[in-house]
Scaffold this motif. Structure first.
Motif, PDB file in Angstrom:
ATOM      1  N   ASP A 117       0.798  -1.220   0.000  1.00 31.15           N
ATOM      2  CA  ASP A 117       0.000   0.000   0.000  1.00 31.15           C
ATOM      3  C   ASP A 117       0.830   1.269   0.000  1.00 31.15           C
ATOM      4  OD1 ASP A 117      -2.554  -1.299   0.070  1.00 31.15           O
ATOM      5  OD2 ASP A 117      -2.147  -1.813   2.156  1.00 31.15           O
ATOM      6  N   SER A 118       2.131   1.138   0.154  1.00 27.98           N
ATOM      7  CA  SER A 118       2.974   2.329   0.160  1.00 27.98           C
ATOM      8  C   SER A 118       4.427   1.952  -0.125  1.00 27.98           C
ATOM      9  CB  SER A 118       2.885   3.042   1.521  1.00 27.98           C
ATOM     10  OG  SER A 118       3.743   4.163   1.546  1.00 27.98           O
ATOM     11  N   THR A 123       4.617   5.738   5.990  1.00 26.43           N
ATOM     12  CA  THR A 123       3.223   5.557   5.571  1.00 26.43           C
ATOM     13  C   THR A 123       2.819   4.092   5.677  1.00 26.43           C
ATOM     14  OG1 THR A 123       3.411   7.422   4.046  1.00 26.43           O
ATOM     15  CG2 THR A 123       1.584   5.907   3.701  1.00 26.43           C
ATOM     16  N   ASN A 165      -2.226   7.387   1.532  1.00 24.14           N
ATOM     17  CA  ASN A 165      -1.264   6.969   0.515  1.00 24.14           C
ATOM     18  C   ASN A 165      -1.610   7.453  -0.882  1.00 24.14           C
ATOM     19  OD1 ASN A 165      -3.482   5.352   0.081  1.00 24.14           O
ATOM     20  ND2 ASN A 165      -2.338   3.436  -0.090  1.00 24.14           N
ATOM     21  N   GLU A 168       0.918   8.798  -3.437  1.00 23.45           N
ATOM     22  CA  GLU A 168       1.871   7.857  -4.040  1.00 23.45           C
ATOM     23  C   GLU A 168       1.317   7.140  -5.259  1.00 23.45           C
ATOM     24  OE1 GLU A 168       4.366   5.424  -1.340  1.00 23.45           O
ATOM     25  OE2 GLU A 168       2.955   6.077   0.215  1.00 23.45           O
TER      26      GLU A 168
END
Length: 329
Positions: A117-118, A123, A165, A168
Motif C-alpha cells: 500500500d505504500s 506511511t 497513501n 503515491e
C-alpha cells in the motif's frame, strides 16, 4: 450472470499485520481456535468432493495471512496436483514470503498477489499498525524474491486511502513501466467499519485513472484477469494497471466467486452475510459430500439475488459480523 467457478479459500484468520482497512482501529478480534479451523484433510475433501463436482476449478488462497498456516507449502502442492485445478493463486502481505517463495513455486503455485500500500516506510507503518512497525523492507524482499523465482503475473494490491497513501499513486503506477508487474488499485471497503460508509473514505477508480492518464496516458489492456478488475496500461509499459471499483461501480452482475472462511463458512457475497453455509459443521456431523454438493448448488442458484448493492440501497444496512481479515477478502 457469469459462471461461478472461482473459490477464495481463507487458510487462517490470523495476521501478523493489522491494516486499518482490514482490522478496525481499536477492535479486539476473537481469532478462530485451532480446533475450529478446517483441517488440511477437511479442506481437501471439500475441494475434491464438493466444490470441484459443482464446477469450481480456480482457487485463491487467502487469510488473514495464509503463510501463517502450518504446512502451507504441502497444502499448496496438494491443491495444485488435483487434475481439475485450472488455476491456483495466493494473496499475501509478503512479510514471510522471501524464504519460501521458491518452495511455493515448486509446489505448483504460479500466481501471487502481494499487498503493497505504500513505498514509504512511515506511511506503510501507519497503514499496517503496531504489529508491523519497520517491516517494509522484508515485504519488499518478498516481492523481489517472488519476481526472481518467476511468478507471472506478479500482482501488487494497493488499497487507496484518501490522505494516507493517495499521494503515491503515480509512484506505485510507475512500478509497471519497466517490469512485468501488475498493480491493482482497490477502492477501500468499510467491512467491519460501517461508520465510514457515510463518508467517502475511498477514492473512485476513475479519479486514480485520470491522475495516471494526465501523467503518461492510459490505454485499455488486452490482458484480462480472473476477477472484477478493469485492466489498463501505461503506453509502452511491461505491466498493467488494474482497478477494482466495488464502491463507485457495481460489478455484482458479473461476480464469479464465492468465499470459504477458515472455519468452513461458505459465503456467496463479500459484502453480504445472507445465505452462508456452515460446511465444516455439516462435514463433521457426517453429512455426505453428495448432500453438501446439493446445498452448494442451491446457494449458487440464489447467488444472483444476493446482491449487496441492491440490498444496501433498500432495507438492509450492511450487516457484517466479521471484518475483512475474518472473511478472507
Amino acid at each position: 450472470m457469469n459462471q461461478v467457478d472461482y473459490l477464495r479459500i481463507s487458510l487462517i484468520d490470523r495476521c501478523n499485520f493489522r491494516c486499518q482497512y482490514c482490522m478496525p482501529e481499536g477492535s479486539e478480534l476473537d481469532y478462530i481456535l485451532k480446533q475450529q479451523l478446517l483441517t488440511d484433510k477437511e479442506l481437501l475433501t471439500l475441494i475434491e468432493e464438493v466444490f470441484i463436482p459443482v464446477g469450481f476449478n480456480r482457487f485463491r488462497l487467502t487469510g488473514g495471512e495464509p503463510l501463517l498456516r502450518p504446512r502451507v507449502v504441502d497444502l499448496v502442492g496438494a491443491i495444485a496436483s488435483l487434475p481439475q485445478t485450472q488455476d491456483l493463486s495466493m494473496t499475501t502481505n509478503g512479510f514471510l514470503l522471501a524464504p519460501i517463495a521458491q518452495s511455493l513455486y515448486n509446489a505448483g503455485l504460479r500466481r501471487i498477489n502481494i499487498s503493497l500500500d505504500s513505498l514509504d516506510q512511515a506511511t506503510f507503518d501507519s497503514i499496517i499498525g503496531n504489529r508491523g512497525r519497520g517491516k517494509w523492507q522484508q515485504v519488499w524482499d518478498g516481492i523481489q524474491a517472488a519476481y526472481h523465482v518467476g511468478f507471472d503475473p506478479l500482482k501488487l494490491n494497493v488499497v487507496a486511502i484518501p490522505g494516507v497513501n493517495d499521494r503515491e499513486i503515480l509512484d506505485l503506477a510507475a512500478l509497471t513501466i519497466d517490469k512485468n508487474w501488475h498493480v491493482r488499485f482497490i477502492e477501500f471497503m468499510p467491512i467491519g467499519n460501517s461508520e465510514l460508509f457515510g463518508d467517502r473514505g475511498w477514492i473512485p477508480s476513475e479519479e486514480i485513472r485520470q491522475r495516471i492518464r494526465d501523467r503518461w496516458g492510459l490505454i485499455n489492456s488486452q490482458i484480462r484477469g480472473n476477477g472484477p478488475a478493469d485492466v489498463f496500461q501505461i503506453p509502452g509499459a511491461k505491466g498493467t494497471l488494474g482497478f477494482i471499483s466495488q464502491m463507485s461501480e457495481c460489478f455484482c452482475d458479473h461476480c464469479n466467486r464465492m468465499r470459504l472462511s477458515a472455519d468452513g463458512w461458505l459465503r456467496p457475497c463479500l459484502l453480504n452475510e445472507i445465505g452462508q453455509l456452515d460446511l465444516k459443521t455439516s462435514l463433521r456431523e457426517g453429512v455426505s459430500t453428495a448432500e453438501l454438493q446439493n446445498r452448494v448448488r442451491d446457494l449458487l442458484a440464489l447467488k444472483p439475488e444476493i446482491n449487496f448493492k441492491q440490498r444496501y440501497a433498500g432495507t438492509q444496512t450492511g450487516n457484517y459480523t466479521r471484518t475483512m481479515s475474518q472473511i478472507g477478502g
